[in-house]
Scaffold this active site. Structure first.
Site, PDB file in Angstrom:
ATOM      1  CB  THR A  40      -0.886  -0.103   1.242  1.00  0.00           C
ATOM      2  OG1 THR A  40      -1.616  -1.228   1.066  1.00  0.00           O
ATOM      3  CG2 THR A  40      -1.749   1.020   1.175  1.00  0.00           C
ATOM      4  CG  HIS A  43      -1.113   0.383  -4.040  1.00  0.00           C
ATOM      5  ND1 HIS A  43      -0.815  -0.072  -5.315  1.00  0.00           N
ATOM      6  CD2 HIS A  43      -1.488  -0.987  -3.293  1.00  0.00           C
ATOM      7  CE1 HIS A  43      -0.891  -1.278  -5.512  1.00  0.00           C
ATOM      8  NE2 HIS A  43      -1.106  -1.868  -3.932  1.00  0.00           N
TER       9      HIS A  43
END
Ligand SMILES: [Zn+2]
Ligand SMILES: [Zn+2]
Length: 343
Positions: A40, A43
């Site tokens: 993440t 991301h």
């Protein structure tokens, strides 16, 4: 102090010097011993999820010791070993009142909307702290808040997993390998998939039957595993249209499909089979402080092992990022601090 921060969207994760933050009222300053690097974090570089004012220090999983208490903090003292639940929630909305803090609409998350643990120091609300027993190293504890507690929340809280049930875990990366351990502790039978033999080997060590989807038919494996009935629970750690379609097809009537990952923007759900089978599709978001307390307890007793695939000093974030992107890891990456050597 040294940090790893997002300076601008679309860039790379880099080391940045930032001032040591001061704890506000109700907060503590934590000297970070180790932090978990999550995909993440990569991301977040895209800017698809706004982080507020940049630069933003990332790191939603951390462990360390209390360095300073803000005004009004009781029950903690400097030197206490701690980890922290990542959601900073309002404490007043209906979800917070019901203990479902992962649904708080005004939450700010550590390492997302507020500065996180990829740093030498971080401030966190005392309400988020969880005491860390001496039996758990900072490095091991640094992957409990997300990689482990998220799987606990998904399987136990959202999935209501019970002893004797049959679980299919799609993908045994950093999260899934802990899902295998939790499902095993709960007394389930586990089928786990991967295209990487080394990941499957570890999943089997923790009690799963592995299916190498690069060479084996998952449909055939499930038919044998569940004696033609379909499984009780599917945990989707992949989050693509293909994984959802395939997973729903392997679930028994009334079974639960746990959505943990969200790689594709939308999923397609065949309507008539859903109507006929009463399958449940359940979103699973993060974890609560209580979930973290529960997994700390399991790790303390050695019933659950945080699986660390690689360790890099905070300064080597480029190397760590490249390793994460290579996709060949078994387990999670932990960013270490020089001071952690003794722990
Ligand atoms: Zn994460
Ligand atoms: Zn709330």
């Amino acid at each position: 102090m040294r940090t790893v921060a997002v300076r601008q969207y679309g860039g790379t994760l880099e080391v940045m010097d930032r001032p040591v933050p001061r704890p506000g009222p109700g907060e503590v300053l934590v000297r970070v011993g180790a932090s978990g690097l999550c995909s993440t974090d990569l991301h977040l570089l895209s800017g698809r999820q706004p982080l507020g004012e940049l630069p933003r220090v990332l790191g939603h999983e951390l462990a360390g010791d209390v360095a300073e208490l803000g005004r009004g903090v009781a029950g903690w003292k400097t030197g206490d070993r701690v980890t922290a639940a990542m959601d900073v929630t309002c404490g007043r909305c209906r979800h917070c009142r019901a203990g479902q803090t992962q649904r708080c609409p005004t939450m700010q998350r550590i390492g997302f909307e507020r500065d996180g643990g990829h740093a030498e120091y971080v401030t966190v609300p005392a309400a988020n702290l969880v005491a860390l027993p001496a039996a758990i190293s900072y490095e091991g504890a640094a992957i409990l808040p997300d990689a482990v507690a998220c799987m606990y929340h998904s399987l136990i809280c959202q999935g209501g997993l019970r002893a004797g049930q049959r679980v299919l875990i799609l993908g045994v990366g950093g999260l899934g390998i802990h899902g295998v351990q939790i499902a095993h502790l709960a007394g389930a039978q586990i089928l786990a998939t991967s295209r990487r033999p080394e990941r499957l080997a570890l999943a089997e060590r923790y009690g799963a039957t592995g299916v190498d989807t690069a060479s084996q038919s998952l449909e055939e494996a499930v038919a044998e595993f569940a004696h033609g009935e379909g499984v009780d629970i599917v945990v989707d750690n992949i989050g693509t249209r293909a994984s959802v379609r395939q997973g729903l097809g392997l679930l028994r009537p009334g079974g639960k499909f746990l959505v943990v990952a969200y790689l594709d923007e939308t999923f397609e759900i065949p309507s008539i089979p859903l109507f006929k089978t009463e399958q449940q599709i359940i979103g699973c978001r993060g974890s609560t402080r209580q979930d973290l307390i529960d997994v700390v307890r399991l790790a303390e007793r050695g019933e659950l092992t945080p699986v660390i695939g690689a360790r890099y000093p905070l300064d080597q974030i480029r190397e760590a990022t490249a390793r994460l992107e290579s996709g060949e890891l078994v387990g999670r990456i932990v960013l270490t601090r020089p001071s952690d050597a003794a722990h």
